[in-house]
Scaffold this motif. Sequence first.
Motif, PDB file in Angstrom:
ATOM      1  N   TYR A  82      23.185   1.587  -2.610  1.00 51.77           N
ATOM      2  CA  TYR A  82      22.521   0.577  -1.773  1.00 51.77           C
ATOM      3  C   TYR A  82      23.259   0.410  -0.448  1.00 51.77           C
ATOM      4  CZ  TYR A  82      21.060  -3.998  -0.029  1.00 51.77           C
ATOM      5  OH  TYR A  82      20.620  -5.027   0.773  1.00 51.77           O
ATOM      6  N   PHE A  83      24.577   0.349  -0.487  1.00 54.59           N
ATOM      7  CA  PHE A  83      25.338   0.159   0.754  1.00 54.59           C
ATOM      8  C   PHE A  83      25.271   1.394   1.652  1.00 54.59           C
ATOM      9  CE2 PHE A  83      27.735  -2.996  -1.960  1.00 54.59           C
ATOM     10  CZ  PHE A  83      27.161  -4.104  -1.352  1.00 54.59           C
ATOM     11  N   VAL A  84      25.254   2.576   1.056  1.00 62.12           N
ATOM     12  CA  VAL A  84      25.062   3.794   1.852  1.00 62.12           C
ATOM     13  C   VAL A  84      23.674   3.793   2.482  1.00 62.12           C
ATOM     14  CG1 VAL A  84      24.973   6.321   1.773  1.00 62.12           C
ATOM     15  CG2 VAL A  84      26.696   5.097   0.436  1.00 62.12           C
ATOM     16  N   PHE A  85      22.687   3.316   1.738  1.00 61.71           N
ATOM     17  CA  PHE A  85      21.316   3.185   2.242  1.00 61.71           C
ATOM     18  C   PHE A  85      21.276   2.269   3.464  1.00 61.71           C
ATOM     19  CE2 PHE A  85      17.433   0.452   1.845  1.00 61.71           C
ATOM     20  CZ  PHE A  85      16.477   1.386   2.204  1.00 61.71           C
ATOM     21  N   LEU A  86      21.968   1.139   3.405  1.00 63.95           N
ATOM     22  CA  LEU A  86      21.987   0.225   4.549  1.00 63.95           C
ATOM     23  C   LEU A  86      22.605   0.888   5.774  1.00 63.95           C
ATOM     24  CD1 LEU A  86      23.030  -3.228   2.995  1.00 63.95           C
ATOM     25  CD2 LEU A  86      20.732  -2.414   3.574  1.00 63.95           C
ATOM     26  N   ARG A  87      23.696   1.608   5.582  1.00 64.49           N
ATOM     27  CA  ARG A  87      24.323   2.263   6.733  1.00 64.49           C
ATOM     28  C   ARG A  87      23.416   3.343   7.311  1.00 64.49           C
ATOM     29  NH1 ARG A  87      29.474   2.065   8.617  1.00 64.49           N
ATOM     30  NH2 ARG A  87      29.137  -0.116   7.994  1.00 64.49           N
ATOM     31  N   HIS A  88      22.674   4.027   6.437  1.00 62.84           N
ATOM     32  CA  HIS A  88      21.696   5.013   6.891  1.00 62.84           C
ATOM     33  C   HIS A  88      20.635   4.352   7.781  1.00 62.84           C
ATOM     34  CE1 HIS A  88      18.899   8.365   6.831  1.00 62.84           C
ATOM     35  NE2 HIS A  88      17.995   7.668   6.182  1.00 62.84           N
ATOM     36  N   LYS A  89      20.192   3.166   7.399  1.00 63.66           N
ATOM     37  CA  LYS A  89      19.215   2.429   8.198  1.00 63.66           C
ATOM     38  C   LYS A  89      19.821   1.990   9.528  1.00 63.66           C
ATOM     39  CE  LYS A  89      15.814   2.782   5.353  1.00 63.66           C
ATOM     40  NZ  LYS A  89      14.676   3.669   5.712  1.00 63.66           N
ATOM     41  N   LEU A  90      21.094   1.621   9.511  1.00 62.08           N
ATOM     42  CA  LEU A  90      21.768   1.242  10.748  1.00 62.08           C
ATOM     43  C   LEU A  90      21.833   2.419  11.705  1.00 62.08           C
ATOM     44  CD1 LEU A  90      23.964  -1.094  11.914  1.00 62.08           C
ATOM     45  CD2 LEU A  90      25.459   0.851  11.493  1.00 62.08           C
ATOM     46  N   LEU A  91      22.199   3.598  11.190  1.00 62.37           N
ATOM     47  CA  LEU A  91      22.294   4.776  12.046  1.00 62.37           C
ATOM     48  C   LEU A  91      20.954   5.097  12.692  1.00 62.37           C
ATOM     49  CD1 LEU A  91      24.512   7.282  10.009  1.00 62.37           C
ATOM     50  CD2 LEU A  91      25.169   5.874  11.957  1.00 62.37           C
TER      51      LEU A  91
END
Length: 288
Positions: free
Chosen positions: A219-228
């Motif tokens: 989930y946290f990797v997913f959020l960072r992916h959305k940020l990028l």
Amino acid sequence: MSTTPSSDVIRYLIFDIESVADPALVSLVRTGGEVPPNEALRAYRDELMEKRGSDFVPYVYHVPVSVVLAKVSEDFTLVDLTALKIDDGGPRKLCERFWEGWRYYDYPRFVTFNGRGFDLPLMELTAFRFGIPIPEWFMEGAPSFKQPRNRYAAYHIDLYDALTNYGATQFIGGLNLASKLLHKPGKFDAHGDMVQDLYDAGEFDAIHRYCRCDVIDTYFVFLRHKLLRGLITVDQEKELVENARQFLKSRAQVETVYQEYLDAWDRYDAYLSSNDAFERFVKPGKSS
């Protein structure tokens, strides 16, 4: 499939699978059934360890034993975490519940870490094995680029693909490394190559706990992916991360692994922050 946007529905199912090999299948395929199942599996694992340095049996011999899903809303908020367990009806029931859940929430996008290479093929193969129809996943008759199984369709986000530019490079370290880059726990208790032995020992709770932690990390990797991608701001990511922290705290008394995850999060964050080899470049005057 509905395409009507709504802020109060589940738009993403982030999931991870833990699985084990079927000893009888290994014996039948590899020895014609002449070697007892557990002996055949042990011999195969030993052979793989000698050849590859890992005794992980190819997924084609596997059945899922734990599937944990994080339900995420359209604004990327973590809404709930659900575990599907082999000890609640066996692998067939687990597989049925997985695909039924996808239908129930109106076909949200799957999110995985290396799910294109393992998790989804395993769930397809399990449906194949037990004769579970999943026509919505194949969408026969639709143009190939609209079929959910298509690599470029909008029904699955594989974060490993995103980090490797669709296989152009390797991301050695996997989810564990990706999580620790974000100062999240990653692997701190169990590892994937331990699942078979945990299962053989009847340690089902340990498997489910491990799977939950992998999904939280994803989930946290997913959020960072959305940020990028510019789909959320830095401040929005911080708010979503803090909301997730509070969610885990609220569930920690029921699922104690969440408190263990939070403790590891604080511990690893402190370690990486206090051992930042590059801090001197952003804090002039600090001695090296």
